[in-house]
Design a protein around this motif. Structure first.
Motif, PDB file in Angstrom:
ATOM      1  N   GLN A 294       0.835  -1.190   0.000  1.00  0.00           N
ATOM      2  CA  GLN A 294       0.000   0.000   0.000  1.00  0.00           C
ATOM      3  C   GLN A 294       0.878   1.252   0.000  1.00  0.00           C
ATOM      4  OE1 GLN A 294      -3.721  -0.021   2.387  1.00  0.00           O
ATOM      5  NE2 GLN A 294      -2.885   1.780   3.401  1.00  0.00           N
ATOM      6  N   LEU A 295       0.460   2.238  -0.756  1.00  0.00           N
ATOM      7  CA  LEU A 295       1.147   3.531  -0.805  1.00  0.00           C
ATOM      8  C   LEU A 295       0.306   4.558  -0.059  1.00  0.00           C
ATOM      9  CD1 LEU A 295       3.566   5.120  -2.101  1.00  0.00           C
ATOM     10  CD2 LEU A 295       1.973   5.746  -3.926  1.00  0.00           C
ATOM     11  N   THR A 296       0.923   5.267   0.897  1.00  0.00           N
ATOM     12  CA  THR A 296       0.195   6.241   1.700  1.00  0.00           C
ATOM     13  C   THR A 296       0.999   7.534   1.835  1.00  0.00           C
ATOM     14  OG1 THR A 296       1.123   5.317   3.735  1.00  0.00           O
ATOM     15  CG2 THR A 296      -1.041   4.500   3.040  1.00  0.00           C
ATOM     16  N   CYS A 297       0.323   8.535   2.347  1.00  0.00           N
ATOM     17  CA  CYS A 297       0.956   9.818   2.652  1.00  0.00           C
ATOM     18  C   CYS A 297       0.805  10.027   4.158  1.00  0.00           C
ATOM     19  CB  CYS A 297       0.280  10.935   1.870  1.00  0.00           C
ATOM     20  SG  CYS A 297       0.974  12.582   2.146  1.00  0.00           S
ATOM     21  N   ASN A 298       1.929  10.162   4.887  1.00  0.00           N
ATOM     22  CA  ASN A 298       1.848  10.252   6.344  1.00  0.00           C
ATOM     23  C   ASN A 298       1.517  11.670   6.804  1.00  0.00           C
ATOM     24  OD1 ASN A 298       4.222  11.754   6.260  1.00  0.00           O
ATOM     25  ND2 ASN A 298       5.527  10.045   6.893  1.00  0.00           N
ATOM     26  N   ILE A 303       5.722  10.432   1.411  1.00  0.00           N
ATOM     27  CA  ILE A 303       5.202   9.259   0.719  1.00  0.00           C
ATOM     28  C   ILE A 303       5.841   8.004   1.316  1.00  0.00           C
ATOM     29  CG2 ILE A 303       4.972   8.079  -1.499  1.00  0.00           C
ATOM     30  CD1 ILE A 303       3.365  10.683  -1.198  1.00  0.00           C
ATOM     31  N   VAL A 304       4.990   7.045   1.718  1.00  0.00           N
ATOM     32  CA  VAL A 304       5.470   5.842   2.394  1.00  0.00           C
ATOM     33  C   VAL A 304       4.929   4.600   1.691  1.00  0.00           C
ATOM     34  CG1 VAL A 304       5.510   4.542   4.553  1.00  0.00           C
ATOM     35  CG2 VAL A 304       5.551   7.052   4.602  1.00  0.00           C
ATOM     36  N   HIS A 305       5.855   3.696   1.328  1.00  0.00           N
ATOM     37  CA  HIS A 305       5.495   2.388   0.783  1.00  0.00           C
ATOM     38  C   HIS A 305       5.475   1.394   1.939  1.00  0.00           C
ATOM     39  CE1 HIS A 305       6.322   3.686  -3.430  1.00  0.00           C
ATOM     40  NE2 HIS A 305       7.237   4.445  -2.835  1.00  0.00           N
ATOM     41  N   THR A 306       4.384   0.646   2.061  1.00  0.00           N
ATOM     42  CA  THR A 306       4.251  -0.291   3.172  1.00  0.00           C
ATOM     43  C   THR A 306       3.891  -1.677   2.668  1.00  0.00           C
ATOM     44  OG1 THR A 306       3.515   1.485   4.643  1.00  0.00           O
ATOM     45  CG2 THR A 306       3.054  -0.767   5.345  1.00  0.00           C
ATOM     46  N   TRP A 307       4.550  -2.683   3.258  1.00  0.00           N
ATOM     47  CA  TRP A 307       4.249  -4.087   2.956  1.00  0.00           C
ATOM     48  C   TRP A 307       3.898  -4.813   4.248  1.00  0.00           C
ATOM     49  CZ3 TRP A 307       7.852  -1.347   0.273  1.00  0.00           C
ATOM     50  CH2 TRP A 307       7.816  -1.429  -1.124  1.00  0.00           C
ATOM     51  N   ARG A 308       2.913  -5.670   4.183  1.00  0.00           N
ATOM     52  CA  ARG A 308       2.581  -6.534   5.308  1.00  0.00           C
ATOM     53  C   ARG A 308       2.475  -7.966   4.785  1.00  0.00           C
ATOM     54  NH1 ARG A 308      -2.129  -4.923   9.337  1.00  0.00           N
ATOM     55  NH2 ARG A 308      -0.464  -3.456   9.942  1.00  0.00           N
ATOM     56  N   ILE A 309       3.128  -8.902   5.499  1.00  0.00           N
ATOM     57  CA  ILE A 309       3.151 -10.312   5.113  1.00  0.00           C
ATOM     58  C   ILE A 309       2.331 -11.104   6.122  1.00  0.00           C
ATOM     59  CG2 ILE A 309       4.628 -12.305   4.660  1.00  0.00           C
ATOM     60  CD1 ILE A 309       6.303  -8.981   4.733  1.00  0.00           C
ATOM     61  N   TYR A 310       1.498 -12.019   5.616  1.00  0.00           N
ATOM     62  CA  TYR A 310       0.634 -12.835   6.470  1.00  0.00           C
ATOM     63  C   TYR A 310       1.007 -14.310   6.363  1.00  0.00           C
ATOM     64  CZ  TYR A 310      -2.573  -8.830   6.830  1.00  0.00           C
ATOM     65  OH  TYR A 310      -3.129  -7.591   7.071  1.00  0.00           O
TER      66      TYR A 310
END
Length: 347
Positions: A294-298, A303-310
């Protein structure tokens, strides 16, 4: 930089795999997953029903209960016979592991960093996948401890019923233990078995390989070849175990990971604004993890690129075996074989 596209994500993952395969990085990560590898290599259970990522499933395994088969003296007459009906039972399995881990990369901070997005992503994704793999090892070992059953033939060692383990004195924890373990597997009717050891037997196995050319060494090497032994010197402690070795029947346990995301990359637009896909474990054959990007703006406008692994799935034990009558501490006791035996090296 805009939101990473499917193509860019694939390129990042390919580069991460290339970086991972470089020996220097792979060795420095020191990933320890032998317990999981042992289970995956030897389990006989198949769970294809869980391969459909579009469905949340509970699978029931039906089995015939063969217990209570007793031979008796013949009775008079055979014109009208009756016998106890064979019973069946159903064990339901569903995913009960759900773990997550993640990382983010601040694009604005890259402007003052000697590394670029590709470099940081490769390190981030590799370390997180490795952490998931190692967690699986500790989870498997904890499951083996919980599923350990009664050793019907602990002699010449001591059975610890409270801990469900066979205590073996330190001086006896060497290759001389192998014949007793093999004998235990037969007397407990475990069939084909394999072993996971915390390193207590590693030195003896290593020396047997080195000394195979010597006269006495040939016998030691032959002893080690009798059993299928895996060594996990790191994760027993992480799992909080005092046990030293587990003997496991091939049909006793099974590990299965499941996925909720499709095998291909799926971009979700609108208010979701996520990209979902899977990544294969770099260490474990057949293991895949779900990933969200997901790409977000803090709050600072960065600009912040975020990854989450399940990690999703389950570690299951086989339906219990037939009840067996034995003596524990001199008291007649009915126990059930679980296909798992524990051994503990004592002082």
């Amino acid at each position: 930089m805009a939101n990473l596209t499917k193509t860019e994500l694939l390129r990042l993952n390919v580069k991460a795999e290339q970086v991972w395969t470089q020996n220097a990085l792979k060795n420095s990560m020191g990933v320890q997953t032998e317990a999981v590898k042992a289970v995956l290599a030897n389990q006989t259970a198949k769970f294809k029903e869980f391969d459909d990522h579009r469905k949340d499933r509970v699978m029931g395994i039906a089995f015939i209960d063969p217990c209570g088969a007793l031979v008796r003296d013949c009775s008079a007459g055979a014109c009208d016979i009756t016998e106890d009906e064979l019973s069946t039972d159903l064990i339901e399995y569903e995913p009960n592991i759900c773990k997550e881990i993640g990382f983010s990369i601040n694009e604005d901070k890259l402007r003052k960093n000697m590394f670029n997005l590709d470099d940081i992503y490769a390190e981030g994704i590799s370390s997180r996948l490795n952490a998931m793999d190692e967690y699986l090892s500790t989870h498997v070992l904890a499951g083996l401890k919980a599923g350990a059953g009664v050793n019907l033939s602990p002699d010449p060692y001591t059975w610890n019923n409270a801990q469900k383990t066979t205590n073996v004195p330190s001086a006896k924890y060497n290759l001389d233990l192998i014949p007793d373990m093999v004998n235990d597997s037969m007397l407990n009717k475990m069939g084909s078995v394999y072993f996971i050891d915390n390193g207590s037997l590693w030195k003896d196995f290593f020396k047997a390989q080195i000394n195979v050319g010597n006269g006495e060494g040939k016998g030691d090497k032959a002893m080690t070849d009798v059993v299928k032994m895996y060594f996990d010197q790191f994760n027993f402690g992480k799992a909080g175990l005092s046990e030293s070795t587990f003997m496991i029947s091939n049909s006793a346990v099974a590990l299965k990971t499941t996925n909720k995301f499709a095998p291909s990359i799926v971009e979700l637009a609108g208010k979701v604004g996520q990209t979902r896909y899977r990544l294969k474990s770099p260490n474990l054959e057949g293991i895949e993890y779900d990933v969200v990007y997901q790409l977000t703006c803090n709050a600072e406008g960065e600009i912040v690129h975020t990854w989450r692994i399940y990690l999703r799935g389950f570690f299951a034990t086989n339906p219990k075996g037939c009840p067996i009558s034995t003596l524990i501490g001199g008291t007649p006791t009915i126990v059930q074989s679980t296909g798992i035996l524990s051994y503990t090296k004592t002082a």
